[in-house]
Motif scaffolding. Structure first.
Motif, PDB file in Angstrom:
ATOM      1  N   UNK A   1       0.800  -1.223   0.000  1.00  0.00           N
ATOM      2  CA  UNK A   1       0.000   0.000   0.000  1.00  0.00           C
ATOM      3  C   UNK A   1       0.834   1.274   0.000  1.00  0.00           C
ATOM      4  N   UNK A   2       2.154   1.137   0.145  1.00  0.00           N
ATOM      5  CA  UNK A   2       3.024   2.309   0.196  1.00  0.00           C
ATOM      6  C   UNK A   2       4.224   2.129  -0.723  1.00  0.00           C
TER       7      UNK A   2
ATOM      8  N   UNK B   1      17.642   2.299  -6.776  1.00  0.00           N
ATOM      9  CA  UNK B   1      18.670   3.126  -7.416  1.00  0.00           C
ATOM     10  C   UNK B   1      20.033   2.455  -7.330  1.00  0.00           C
ATOM     11  N   UNK B   2      20.348   1.918  -6.155  1.00  0.00           N
ATOM     12  CA  UNK B   2      21.641   1.269  -5.954  1.00  0.00           C
ATOM     13  C   UNK B   2      21.792   0.054  -6.849  1.00  0.00           C
ATOM     14  N   UNK B   3      20.683  -0.692  -7.024  1.00  0.00           N
ATOM     15  CA  UNK B   3      20.757  -1.947  -7.769  1.00  0.00           C
ATOM     16  C   UNK B   3      20.572  -1.752  -9.270  1.00  0.00           C
ATOM     17  N   UNK B   4      19.722  -0.784  -9.670  1.00  0.00           N
ATOM     18  CA  UNK B   4      19.345  -0.679 -11.085  1.00  0.00           C
ATOM     19  C   UNK B   4      19.543   0.707 -11.689  1.00  0.00           C
ATOM     20  N   UNK B   5      19.845   1.699 -10.837  1.00  0.00           N
ATOM     21  CA  UNK B   5      20.056   3.038 -11.361  1.00  0.00           C
ATOM     22  C   UNK B   5      18.894   3.981 -11.080  1.00  0.00           C
ATOM     23  N   UNK B   6      19.171   5.278 -11.236  1.00  0.00           N
ATOM     24  CA  UNK B   6      18.186   6.321 -10.916  1.00  0.00           C
ATOM     25  C   UNK B   6      16.947   6.234 -11.798  1.00  0.00           C
ATOM     26  N   UNK B   7      17.137   5.998 -13.075  1.00  0.00           N
ATOM     27  CA  UNK B   7      15.990   5.948 -13.997  1.00  0.00           C
ATOM     28  C   UNK B   7      15.013   4.851 -13.605  1.00  0.00           C
ATOM     29  N   UNK B   8      15.539   3.705 -13.236  1.00  0.00           N
ATOM     30  CA  UNK B   8      14.670   2.596 -12.827  1.00  0.00           C
ATOM     31  C   UNK B   8      13.953   2.921 -11.518  1.00  0.00           C
ATOM     32  N   UNK B   9      14.661   3.585 -10.594  1.00  0.00           N
ATOM     33  CA  UNK B   9      14.035   3.953  -9.315  1.00  0.00           C
ATOM     34  C   UNK B   9      12.926   4.964  -9.530  1.00  0.00           C
ATOM     35  N   UNK B  10      13.168   5.955 -10.384  1.00  0.00           N
ATOM     36  CA  UNK B  10      12.130   6.951 -10.664  1.00  0.00           C
ATOM     37  C   UNK B  10      10.916   6.321 -11.332  1.00  0.00           C
ATOM     38  N   UNK B  11      11.158   5.406 -12.246  1.00  0.00           N
ATOM     39  CA  UNK B  11      10.048   4.726 -12.925  1.00  0.00           C
ATOM     40  C   UNK B  11       9.247   3.879 -11.946  1.00  0.00           C
ATOM     41  N   UNK B  12       9.945   3.212 -11.043  1.00  0.00           N
ATOM     42  CA  UNK B  12       9.278   2.388 -10.035  1.00  0.00           C
ATOM     43  C   UNK B  12       8.396   3.245  -9.126  1.00  0.00           C
ATOM     44  N   UNK B  13       8.922   4.380  -8.677  1.00  0.00           N
ATOM     45  CA  UNK B  13       8.124   5.266  -7.815  1.00  0.00           C
ATOM     46  C   UNK B  13       6.922   5.812  -8.573  1.00  0.00           C
ATOM     47  N   UNK B  14       7.121   6.254  -9.799  1.00  0.00           N
ATOM     48  CA  UNK B  14       6.011   6.804 -10.578  1.00  0.00           C
ATOM     49  C   UNK B  14       4.906   5.774 -10.767  1.00  0.00           C
ATOM     50  N   UNK B  15       5.297   4.534 -11.044  1.00  0.00           N
ATOM     51  CA  UNK B  15       4.301   3.479 -11.234  1.00  0.00           C
ATOM     52  C   UNK B  15       3.548   3.190  -9.945  1.00  0.00           C
ATOM     53  N   UNK B  16       4.260   3.209  -8.822  1.00  0.00           N
ATOM     54  CA  UNK B  16       3.620   2.956  -7.528  1.00  0.00           C
ATOM     55  C   UNK B  16       2.605   4.041  -7.195  1.00  0.00           C
ATOM     56  N   UNK B  17       2.977   5.289  -7.416  1.00  0.00           N
ATOM     57  CA  UNK B  17       2.055   6.382  -7.111  1.00  0.00           C
ATOM     58  C   UNK B  17       0.884   6.388  -8.076  1.00  0.00           C
ATOM     59  N   UNK B  18       1.133   6.053  -9.328  1.00  0.00           N
ATOM     60  CA  UNK B  18       0.052   5.952 -10.302  1.00  0.00           C
ATOM     61  C   UNK B  18      -0.938   4.865  -9.902  1.00  0.00           C
ATOM     62  N   UNK B  19      -0.451   3.825  -9.259  1.00  0.00           N
ATOM     63  CA  UNK B  19      -1.312   2.725  -8.802  1.00  0.00           C
ATOM     64  C   UNK B  19      -2.054   3.065  -7.503  1.00  0.00           C
ATOM     65  N   UNK B  20      -1.807   4.253  -6.962  1.00  0.00           N
ATOM     66  CA  UNK B  20      -2.537   4.686  -5.770  1.00  0.00           C
ATOM     67  C   UNK B  20      -1.847   4.432  -4.451  1.00  0.00           C
ATOM     68  N   UNK B  21      -0.566   4.051  -4.508  1.00  0.00           N
ATOM     69  CA  UNK B  21       0.151   3.818  -3.261  1.00  0.00           C
ATOM     70  C   UNK B  21       0.517   5.146  -2.594  1.00  0.00           C
ATOM     71  N   UNK B  22       0.621   5.112  -1.270  1.00  0.00           N
ATOM     72  CA  UNK B  22       1.016   6.295  -0.505  1.00  0.00           C
ATOM     73  C   UNK B  22       2.533   6.399  -0.494  1.00  0.00           C
ATOM     74  N   UNK B  23       3.045   7.601  -0.732  1.00  0.00           N
ATOM     75  CA  UNK B  23       4.471   7.829  -0.690  1.00  0.00           C
ATOM     76  C   UNK B  23       4.907   8.064   0.757  1.00  0.00           C
ATOM     77  N   UNK B  24       5.897   7.300   1.215  1.00  0.00           N
ATOM     78  CA  UNK B  24       6.495   7.505   2.536  1.00  0.00           C
ATOM     79  C   UNK B  24       7.894   8.058   2.323  1.00  0.00           C
ATOM     80  N   UNK B  25       8.117   9.285   2.796  1.00  0.00           N
ATOM     81  CA  UNK B  25       9.372   9.980   2.557  1.00  0.00           C
ATOM     82  C   UNK B  25       9.886  10.562   3.863  1.00  0.00           C
TER      83      UNK B  25
END
Length: 423
Positions: free
Chosen positions: A248-249, A259-283
């Motif tokens: 859910x988050x 980012x450490x494992x796959x790079x910044x672009x992959x991390x940004x894409x992963x976050x964008x997809x999670x938020x698009x799916x309605x997950x809550x961002x924990x920062x």
């Protein structure tokens, strides 16, 4: 109507609130009697308006502060906190700080005695309220301030005392501490922050964000300097998100790992997809930067989870942005056992006591929070509607009147009456 009964907790953890409910209250010191007299009429009117006689509150007075001391010789009788615990839901006015030894703060004592580990402060703007900032309407946050640990645990030792000498010697001689700049004249305090205490706060904040369809939870800390206390507060908060709410988050800790494992672009894409799916961002945000950003870009923040001292600063700073602590509501809650004490967040203002002058908005909006906690959302909606219309019509107490053009100044009691009229 059935006989009055107390709130209880169901086996599944939800509250069972009878239609004819007993709610304990502490009137409060100083201006407490004035604001309570106004607020209780608003509460009763909201329940009547919302439910047409199908629900009702029986108010049960319990004692703390000056009234308790004058009657019993105790500032906070055990009977009071026992009654609050037994009835689960209660509300209180402001309490004085006792003079002399013993209890340093009655508010802190109630929180610690009942293990009310969340100090919950919603901060939002009401149209028409005078504000020192240009866009106060962008402020809409709910603060989850840890209530039982950190500096506010009150573990302090006075300079020159036998206890502080023992502690200083232990730190210097046993642990090799060399950073006490003036050891002979220093007072010392201890700041305990536990995994259990930090995680239960973050858990409550994340669950609240999910239940209320909020967008994000921000862990506000000073972990860049205090690495083993506030740094671990951040670490434990991310662990709660990633281990208990992974579906859910999406957390910045997970972003860093990707980012450490796959790079910044992959991390940004992963976050964008999670938020698009309605997950809550924990920062997270370092507390000094956060105090800047609530002024420069408050819309980026939603639910806030933070240790005790940070939460104290942040709560009042945000309240100032939306009109001041006079209308800032609050609650002290244990989300595990259900005990909740809703409260006026300002002080006792003794110089205004008995003048029917001050703004009762803080305790009124704390009652609105209380109704939502009880599931009486319709009564809460009545209070918000009445308050919004009253402020929009510029019928306000002196604190707002002096800052508003063309306003009508009302007494405390008259402000309550106006809210009732406008429900």
């Amino acid at each position: 109507m059935t006989p009055a009964a107390k709130v209880t907790k169901n086996a599944n953890g939800t509250l069972s609130v009878p239609d004819h409910v007993i709610l304990p209250f502490i009137e409060g010191d100083g201006i407490g009697p004035d604001i309570w007299a106004s607020a209780v009429r608003v509460f009763n009117a909201a329940v009547e308006r919302a439910y047409g006689g199908q629900r009702k509150i029986e108010w049960l007075e319990v004692y703390a502060g000056e009234k308790a001391f004058n009657n019993t010789g105790e500032w906070l009788p055990t009977e009071t906190t026992d009654t609050i615990a037994d009835h689960l839901v209660s509300i209180k006015g402001p309490l004085t700080t006792p003079v002399g030894g013993g209890i340093r703060s009655l508010n802190v004592a109630i929180r610690q005695r009942l293990d009310l580990y969340v100090c919950q402060r919603p901060v939002r703007y009401f149209d028409g309220v005078p504000s020192p900032v240009k866009t106060p309407e962008k402020v809409n946050m709910v603060i989850f301030r840890e209530n039982t640990e950190g500096i506010y645990a009150g573990i302090e030792f006075d300079h020159g005392s036998e206890d502080v000498i023992k502690l200083r010697n232990f730190l210097v001689e046993e642990l090799g501490v060399e950073k006490i700049r003036f050891p002979d004249t220093s007072s010392l305090g201890i700041k305990p922050m536990s995994e259990e205490g930090s995680k239960r706060l973050s858990r409550a904040a994340i669950q609240y964000a999910l239940d209320q369809n909020r967008q994000s939870v921000t862990l506000v800390h000073k972990g860049n300097i205090m690495k083993f206390t506030e740094g671990f507060f951040k670490k434990w908060g991310y662990e709660v998100a990633d281990q208990e709410f992974a579906d859910q988050t999406y957390s910045w800790a997970r972003w860093e790992k990707t980012k450490e494992e796959q790079g910044t672009e992959a991390a940004n894409a992963e976050q964008a997809a999670a938020l698009e799916a309605g997950k809550i961002l924990v920062k997270d945000c370092i507390c000094d930067a956060f105090l800047q950003q609530i002024l420069t870009r408050p819309a980026e923040y939603d639910v806030i989870a933070t240790p005790n001292l940070n939460g104290d600063y942040v709560s009042d700073a945000l309240a100032a942005q939306v009109g001041g602590i006079g209308i800032a509501p609050g609650a002290n809650i244990n989300y595990e056992n259900g005990i909740a004490v809703f409260e006026a967040t300002h002080g006792t203002a003794p110089k205004y006591a008995g003048q029917d002058k001050v703004n009762p908005g803080s305790v009124i909006l704390s009652g609105e929070m209380m109704f939502r906690y009880m599931g009486w959302n319709e009564a809460a909606d009545c209070i918000i509607a009445g308050l919004e219309k009253t402020i929009e019509s510029k019928r306000v107490t002196y604190d707002f009147h002096r800052l508003m053009d063309g306003a009508t100044k009302l007494r405390c009691s008259e402000f309550g009456s106006a809210i009732i009229e406008n429900m």
